[in-house]
Design an enzyme around this catalytic site. Structure first.
Site, PDB file in Angstrom:
ATOM      1  N   GLU A   1      37.115  53.800  33.526  1.00 54.57           N
ATOM      2  CA  GLU A   1      36.844  52.501  34.603  1.00 54.57           C
ATOM      3  C   GLU A   1      37.927  51.489  35.029  1.00 54.57           C
ATOM      4  O   GLU A   1      38.760  51.305  33.942  1.00 54.57           O
ATOM      5  CB  GLU A   1      36.663  51.591  32.780  1.00 54.57           C
ATOM      6  CG  GLU A   1      34.898  52.228  32.761  1.00 54.57           C
ATOM      7  CD  GLU A   1      34.253  51.296  31.086  1.00 54.57           C
ATOM      8  OE1 GLU A   1      35.631  50.403  30.527  1.00 54.57           O
ATOM      9  OE2 GLU A   1      33.390  51.844  30.196  1.00 54.57           O
TER      10      GLU A   1
ATOM     11  N   ASP B   1      41.646  33.547  44.576  1.00 55.45           N
ATOM     12  CA  ASP B   1      41.658  34.671  45.044  1.00 55.45           C
ATOM     13  C   ASP B   1      40.712  35.908  44.775  1.00 55.45           C
ATOM     14  O   ASP B   1      41.181  37.098  44.650  1.00 55.45           O
ATOM     15  CB  ASP B   1      43.418  34.937  44.281  1.00 55.45           C
ATOM     16  CG  ASP B   1      43.786  35.297  43.018  1.00 55.45           C
ATOM     17  OD1 ASP B   1      44.421  35.683  42.763  1.00 55.45           O
ATOM     18  OD2 ASP B   1      42.629  35.086  42.040  1.00 55.45           O
TER      19      ASP B   1
END
Length: 248
Positions: A51, A62
């Site tokens: 993961e 951002d």
């Protein structure tokens, strides 16, 4: 089907009677170089899936930059196990959903877990992800009732990520009768594999969960070790793999 890489890996694990070890790493932590090294390390240490978390970022800040860096990291890593992108809806929308889905698939992502998207609440998002060949993986809370489980598992792919306890992540989970009952309730609602995460910190907890579930997710404890260096993180991975491999 969009969950083919995940389904193939689970079939292999079932054939080998192996409980899946699923480490969670945060993209770019503690540095881009160390993050790349950690991705390779966890696979070498026995990870069956990985993961990769993309931290939440306001779309006015951002978000797209973090997404691009995360996908570039995966393209560079070229891992030999299925990768699940673990993120939130805002970063995906900031990046551009179709663009993200296409770039993620090209980078080798097999499935996406959008943690703050309730099952079935935005079919367009799920359709876009599936159209790119990405499995839509869903979170299951320990408080999910039988009535809630039915629509939650409908359309789920790859596996179900069962949260071991309420609250935020961190190494504080106690494995007991309540978790066993929750897993039994979820198994009655689906044939998908069940991976359990949130708060699993060491070998003893991992082994206890492995007696009940198909996979064990370890995140915070691994990220904490990685903050100390690659070798401490490797030691934890090896301890976890040995613990799961020794399960009856």
């Amino acid at each position: 089907m969009s969950d083919r890489p995940l389904a193939a890996r689970w079939r292999e694990l079932t054939r080998r009677h192996r409980v899946a070890l699923i480490p969670y790493l945060t993209a770019g932590y503690p540095t881009n170089r160390a993050s790349l090294e950690a991705l390779h390390m966890v696979v070498e240490a026995g990870a069956d899936f990985v993961e990769l978390g993309v931290p939440f970022s306001d779309p006015l800040a951002d978000g797209p930059t973090i997404q691009r860096a995360s996908l570039a990291l995966l393209r560079q890593a070229r891992l030999g196990v299925p990768v699940i992108a673990f993120s939130y809806l805002n970063p995906l929308l900031a990046y551009g959903l179709e663009r993200f889905a296409g770039d993620a698939a090209a980078a080798g992502v097999a499935g996406v877990l959008v943690t703050d998207l309730p099952a079935g609440e935005d079919p367009e998002v799920e359709t876009t992800l599936r159209a790119a060949g990405l499995a839509v993986i869903r979170l299951v809370a320990p408080t999910s009732t039988v009535t809630r489980l039915e629509p939650l598992v409908r359309g789920a792919e790859g596996f179900l990520y069962l949260i071991a306890r309420l609250g935020v992540t961190g190494p504080r989970t106690v494995v007991g009768d309540e978790l066993a009952a929750t897993i039994a309730r979820v198994r009655a609602a689906t044939t998908l594999p069940i991976a359990v995460g949130f708060g699993i910190a060491g070998a003893a907890q991992a082994r206890a969960v492995a007696r009940l579930a198909d996979g064990v997710v370890v995140g915070s404890a691994l990220v904490e070790r990685l903050g100390q260096g690659l070798e401490p993180a490797r030691e934890l991975m090896q301890e976890l793999r040995e613990a799961l491999s020794s399960c009856p």
